[in-house]
Design a protein around this motif. Structure first.
Motif, PDB file in Angstrom:
ATOM      1  N   ALA A   1       1.266  -4.343 -11.093  1.00 34.01           N
ATOM      2  CA  ALA A   1       1.845  -3.070 -11.512  1.00 34.01           C
ATOM      3  C   ALA A   1       2.142  -2.173 -10.309  1.00 34.01           C
ATOM      4  CB  ALA A   1       0.912  -2.365 -12.488  1.00 34.01           C
ATOM      5  N   GLU A   2       1.266  -2.201  -9.306  1.00 32.48           N
ATOM      6  CA  GLU A   2       1.515  -1.412  -8.097  1.00 32.48           C
ATOM      7  C   GLU A   2       2.774  -1.906  -7.386  1.00 32.48           C
ATOM      8  OE1 GLU A   2      -1.263   0.310  -4.611  1.00 32.48           O
ATOM      9  OE2 GLU A   2      -1.159  -1.889  -4.671  1.00 32.48           O
ATOM     10  N   VAL A   3       2.942  -3.218  -7.296  1.00 29.81           N
ATOM     11  CA  VAL A   3       4.131  -3.792  -6.669  1.00 29.81           C
ATOM     12  C   VAL A   3       5.380  -3.431  -7.485  1.00 29.81           C
ATOM     13  CG1 VAL A   3       5.289  -5.961  -6.119  1.00 29.81           C
ATOM     14  CG2 VAL A   3       2.883  -5.644  -5.515  1.00 29.81           C
ATOM     15  N   GLU A   4       5.281  -3.519  -8.810  1.00 28.05           N
ATOM     16  CA  GLU A   4       6.415  -3.179  -9.669  1.00 28.05           C
ATOM     17  C   GLU A   4       6.853  -1.732  -9.445  1.00 28.05           C
ATOM     18  OE1 GLU A   4       7.479  -3.512 -14.430  1.00 28.05           O
ATOM     19  OE2 GLU A   4       5.461  -2.880 -13.824  1.00 28.05           O
ATOM     20  N   ALA A   5       5.898  -0.824  -9.314  1.00 27.17           N
ATOM     21  CA  ALA A   5       6.232   0.579  -9.095  1.00 27.17           C
ATOM     22  C   ALA A   5       6.889   0.794  -7.729  1.00 27.17           C
ATOM     23  CB  ALA A   5       4.977   1.433  -9.221  1.00 27.17           C
ATOM     24  N   ALA A   6       6.458   0.021  -6.731  1.00 24.16           N
ATOM     25  CA  ALA A   6       6.997   0.173  -5.381  1.00 24.16           C
ATOM     26  C   ALA A   6       8.360  -0.486  -5.213  1.00 24.16           C
ATOM     27  CB  ALA A   6       6.012  -0.407  -4.369  1.00 24.16           C
ATOM     28  N   ALA A   7       8.611  -1.544  -5.965  1.00 26.07           N
ATOM     29  CA  ALA A   7       9.868  -2.299  -5.840  1.00 26.07           C
ATOM     30  C   ALA A   7      10.366  -2.660  -7.238  1.00 26.07           C
ATOM     31  CB  ALA A   7       9.651  -3.548  -4.990  1.00 26.07           C
ATOM     32  N   PRO A   8      10.845  -1.675  -8.012  1.00 23.51           N
ATOM     33  CA  PRO A   8      11.196  -1.918  -9.424  1.00 23.51           C
ATOM     34  C   PRO A   8      12.286  -2.981  -9.575  1.00 23.51           C
ATOM     35  CG  PRO A   8      11.181   0.430  -8.903  1.00 23.51           C
ATOM     36  CD  PRO A   8      11.092  -0.294  -7.606  1.00 23.51           C
ATOM     37  N   TRP A   9      12.129  -3.772 -10.621  1.00 24.82           N
ATOM     38  CA  TRP A   9      13.110  -4.819 -10.904  1.00 24.82           C
ATOM     39  C   TRP A   9      13.760  -4.660 -12.283  1.00 24.82           C
ATOM     40  CZ3 TRP A   9       7.825  -6.383 -10.043  1.00 24.82           C
ATOM     41  CH2 TRP A   9       7.063  -6.530 -11.208  1.00 24.82           C
ATOM     42  N   ALA A  10      13.352  -3.668 -13.056  1.00 27.24           N
ATOM     43  CA  ALA A  10      13.783  -3.583 -14.457  1.00 27.24           C
ATOM     44  C   ALA A  10      15.281  -3.434 -14.625  1.00 27.24           C
ATOM     45  CB  ALA A  10      13.069  -2.415 -15.148  1.00 27.24           C
TER      46      ALA A  10
ATOM     47  N   VAL B   1       8.716 -14.481   0.304  1.00 22.69           N
ATOM     48  CA  VAL B   1       7.288 -14.346   0.575  1.00 22.69           C
ATOM     49  C   VAL B   1       7.042 -13.357   1.709  1.00 22.69           C
ATOM     50  CG1 VAL B   1       5.213 -15.575   1.319  1.00 22.69           C
ATOM     51  CG2 VAL B   1       6.779 -16.656  -0.282  1.00 22.69           C
ATOM     52  N   LEU B   2       7.815 -13.477   2.772  1.00 20.15           N
ATOM     53  CA  LEU B   2       7.612 -12.595   3.913  1.00 20.15           C
ATOM     54  C   LEU B   2       7.948 -11.146   3.572  1.00 20.15           C
ATOM     55  CD1 LEU B   2       8.959 -14.880   6.776  1.00 20.15           C
ATOM     56  CD2 LEU B   2       6.582 -14.480   6.106  1.00 20.15           C
ATOM     57  N   ALA B   3       8.989 -10.941   2.761  1.00 20.39           N
ATOM     58  CA  ALA B   3       9.321  -9.581   2.324  1.00 20.39           C
ATOM     59  C   ALA B   3       8.212  -9.005   1.452  1.00 20.39           C
ATOM     60  CB  ALA B   3      10.648  -9.588   1.572  1.00 20.39           C
ATOM     61  N   ALA B   4       7.645  -9.830   0.590  1.00 17.18           N
ATOM     62  CA  ALA B   4       6.533  -9.372  -0.249  1.00 17.18           C
ATOM     63  C   ALA B   4       5.319  -9.024   0.608  1.00 17.18           C
ATOM     64  CB  ALA B   4       6.179 -10.449  -1.273  1.00 17.18           C
ATOM     65  N   ALA B   5       5.089  -9.802   1.655  1.00 19.49           N
ATOM     66  CA  ALA B   5       3.969  -9.509   2.552  1.00 19.49           C
ATOM     67  C   ALA B   5       4.154  -8.144   3.210  1.00 19.49           C
ATOM     68  CB  ALA B   5       3.849 -10.606   3.603  1.00 19.49           C
ATOM     69  N   ARG B   6       5.376  -7.858   3.653  1.00 14.98           N
ATOM     70  CA  ARG B   6       5.642  -6.555   4.271  1.00 14.98           C
ATOM     71  C   ARG B   6       5.443  -5.423   3.264  1.00 14.98           C
ATOM     72  NH1 ARG B   6       9.783  -9.749   6.586  1.00 14.98           N
ATOM     73  NH2 ARG B   6      11.335  -8.964   5.094  1.00 14.98           N
ATOM     74  N   LEU B   7       5.875  -5.646   2.021  1.00 14.66           N
ATOM     75  CA  LEU B   7       5.694  -4.643   0.985  1.00 14.66           C
ATOM     76  C   LEU B   7       4.210  -4.380   0.738  1.00 14.66           C
ATOM     77  CD1 LEU B   7       6.721  -2.820  -1.313  1.00 14.66           C
ATOM     78  CD2 LEU B   7       6.833  -4.868  -2.761  1.00 14.66           C
ATOM     79  N   LEU B   8       3.429  -5.441   0.633  1.00 17.50           N
ATOM     80  CA  LEU B   8       1.997  -5.284   0.390  1.00 17.50           C
ATOM     81  C   LEU B   8       1.312  -4.580   1.564  1.00 17.50           C
ATOM     82  CD1 LEU B   8       1.444  -8.774  -1.214  1.00 17.50           C
ATOM     83  CD2 LEU B   8       0.986  -6.600  -2.355  1.00 17.50           C
ATOM     84  N   GLU B   9       1.727  -4.901   2.775  1.00 22.48           N
ATOM     85  CA  GLU B   9       1.178  -4.198   3.933  1.00 22.48           C
ATOM     86  C   GLU B   9       1.529  -2.717   3.894  1.00 22.48           C
ATOM     87  OE1 GLU B   9       2.704  -6.619   7.204  1.00 22.48           O
ATOM     88  OE2 GLU B   9       0.646  -7.235   7.642  1.00 22.48           O
ATOM     89  N   SER B  10       2.760  -2.400   3.478  1.00 19.46           N
ATOM     90  CA  SER B  10       3.174  -0.991   3.402  1.00 19.46           C
ATOM     91  C   SER B  10       2.370  -0.228   2.367  1.00 19.46           C
ATOM     92  CB  SER B  10       4.672  -0.896   3.079  1.00 19.46           C
ATOM     93  OG  SER B  10       4.937  -1.187   1.702  1.00 19.46           O
ATOM     94  N   LEU B  11       1.801  -0.941   1.398  1.00 16.99           N
ATOM     95  CA  LEU B  11       0.963  -0.312   0.379  1.00 16.99           C
ATOM     96  C   LEU B  11      -0.495  -0.203   0.821  1.00 16.99           C
ATOM     97  CD1 LEU B  11       2.469  -2.117  -2.756  1.00 16.99           C
ATOM     98  CD2 LEU B  11       2.815   0.277  -2.079  1.00 16.99           C
ATOM     99  N   GLY B  12      -0.793  -0.669   2.017  1.00 17.78           N
ATOM    100  CA  GLY B  12      -2.127  -0.517   2.560  1.00 17.78           C
ATOM    101  C   GLY B  12      -3.026  -1.726   2.439  1.00 17.78           C
TER     102      GLY B  12
END
Length: 479
Positions: free
Chosen positions: A462-471, A279-290
């Motif tokens: 989709a924005e999160v997927e593009a920033a941190a791909p999991w495919a 959760v905390l890593a996702a929060a940092r990712l979302l913050e980095s996306l603005g």
């Protein structure tokens, strides 16, 4: 073997069919070969109807967006004439249907090649898939000693291990999002009534249950949801209309949002360190996306909601068993129903009609409490589950009291304290496969949006997927 099969999501696979690079029959053969090689370890794919699939190809598939893609239906709901169902239960084994459900009719028009079903727990009750009717538990391809989740656990295992790129599921308390978290996939629960329930039911579990899909990519879910969205004739209620639709939504960046961060349960209890780290890593990712991310937690009565949920699902379980017995013209036998289901019947018998309506009222009140919280926030970020995927056997149905199974210490509500909140409120919610533990287990991150804001939620996904791909992640069993 088709070397590229693992690299294609459903949209890419259909594009290869459209340009003539591969034929639907070849893709079906590839999926069947993978069932033969991988399903014995998983016990995820059941009730295969290969002749029906080949006949559909020979007759001519619809010119839909997923034409030629191999596909599987959850073995619970999604009634279809060509696909008998066990519905996770020995009592309901080999049920046949006189007509197709509205959801299956819409899935079929996408052009997918449906060839079987995937395992589910009896009655869809529980966060694992270990129904006796299938002869053993369904296992997680990332670690065979663990569950792929439930109740769409077979779908999650089949997609994660690469048998099919996408599969049907359903979600009455997290049953798409839980297997998405356990299996490293994307799963979305749309807004209440976004997809059709008819003609076999008017609503599922007082409006808390809805169909959905397990996919590797956000765009596959977007295409399937676009194809299936909209109430069927005579539906008791409708979701707020979509704008341009799910796929159009993911084609453009979402607006910058206010996101509430909750790194505990919704009742403030701590969660597993791996889940909190996710959760905390996702929060940092979302913050980095603005996006603006700030700690906040709803004050809604989540435990009271789960107690009401338990009453409603207990009554629903008893009703389905009663109807099955009435159709067979006999009483309940010892081996018909597993212990959780049998206990649910006994529990439901202690409840009055007034008790049931009071539970529905509490669910509705909870939805209003959650709506009040979302007046100040666009999204709520939590873990999908409070722990990594559970070990096989922890949540089986043997020797269990239904209420304790749901609400007892260390049981379902403690393990899955987030997902059902949004079945109760009707809000759209997703699980994103953003985290892996040191042991190589997937851990999902959960986002929920305001009622009706499906397009904003899937655009953010989709924005999160593009920033941190999991495919590119694949479980060991898929190697």
């Amino acid at each position: 073997m088709i070397a590229e099969y693992d690299g294609w999501d459903a949209v890419a696979m259909a594009a290869e069919v459209a340009k003539g690079a591969v034929a639907p029959a070849e893709l079906l053969d590839e999926a069947l070969a993978r069932v033969e090689a991988r399903n014995p370890a998983l016990n995820a794919v059941v009730l295969m109807q290969v002749d029906k699939a080949r006949a559909a190809i020979a007759t001519g598939l619809p010119e839909g967006p997923l034409r030629g893609v191999p596909f599987l239906l959850k073995d619970l709901g999604c009634e279809a004439v060509d696909f008998p169902s066990h519905n996770g239960s020995r009592l309901l084994a080999n049920t046949v249907y006189p007509r197709d459900s509205a959801i299956f009719e819409r899935i079929r028009v996408t052009g997918v090649v449906t060839f079987g079903r995937t395992t589910s727990p009896e009655g869809g009750v529980g966060p694992v898939t270990e129904a006796a009717v299938y002869g053993g538990p369904t296992r997680n391809p990332w670690d065979l000693s663990r569950t792929p989740g439930g109740s769409s656990g077979g779908a999650g295992a089949a997609v994660a291990t690469g048998i099919v790129p996408a599969a049907h599921g359903s979600d009455g308390g997290g049953s798409v999002r839980i297997p998405a978290s356990c299996s490293g996939l994307f799963g979305m629960k749309p807004t209440r009534a976004r997809l059709p329930d008819g003609p076999y039911v008017g609503e599922g579990w007082a409006g808390m249950a809805i169909d959905g899909f397990l996919t590797r990519s956000v765009r596959d879910s977007a295409v399937l949801l676009d194809a299936c969205a909209g109430a069927d004739p005579g539906a008791p209620y409708w979701a707020p209309p979509l704008g341009a639709g799910y796929r159009a939504a993911i084609a453009r960046p979402p607006r910058r949002m206010r996101i509430a961060l909750c790194d505990t349960t919704l009742t403030g209890d701590p969660i597993h360190p791996d889940c909190r780290a996710a959760v905390l890593a996702a929060a940092r990712l979302l913050e980095s996306l603005g996006h603006h991310v700030e700690p906040a937690r709803p004050a809604a009565d989540t435990r009271g909601m789960m107690e009401a949920w338990t009453r409603i699902v207990g009554c629903g379980t008893a009703l389905s068993i009663r109807k099955a017995l009435a159709a067979k013209g006999r009483e309940l036998r010892a081996d018909d129903v597993e212990d959780v289901g049998r206990s649910a019947v006994a529990y439901a018998a202690t409840l009055s009609g007034a008790d049931y309506l009071d539970a529905v009222g509490r669910i509705h009140a909870y939805g209003r409490e959650m709506a009040g919280f979302f007046e100040g926030w666009d999204m709520l970020l939590t873990a999908t589950l409070a722990e990594p995927p559970a070990k096989i056997g922890r949540f089986d149905h043997k020797g269990r009291d239904y209420v304790d199974y749901r609400m007892g210490p260390g049981m379902v509500f403690d393990y899955s304290p987030f997902c059902a909140a949004f079945n109760a409120s009707g809000q759209p919610a997703v699980s994103l496969p953003l985290h892996m533990t040191a042991e190589g287990l997937p851990v999902g991150v959960h986002l929920a949006a305001r009622f009706g804001a499906d397009e904003e939620l899937i655009a953010l996904s989709a924005e999160v997927e593009a920033a941190a791909p999991w495919a590119g992640r694949r479980p060991p069993l898929a190697a």
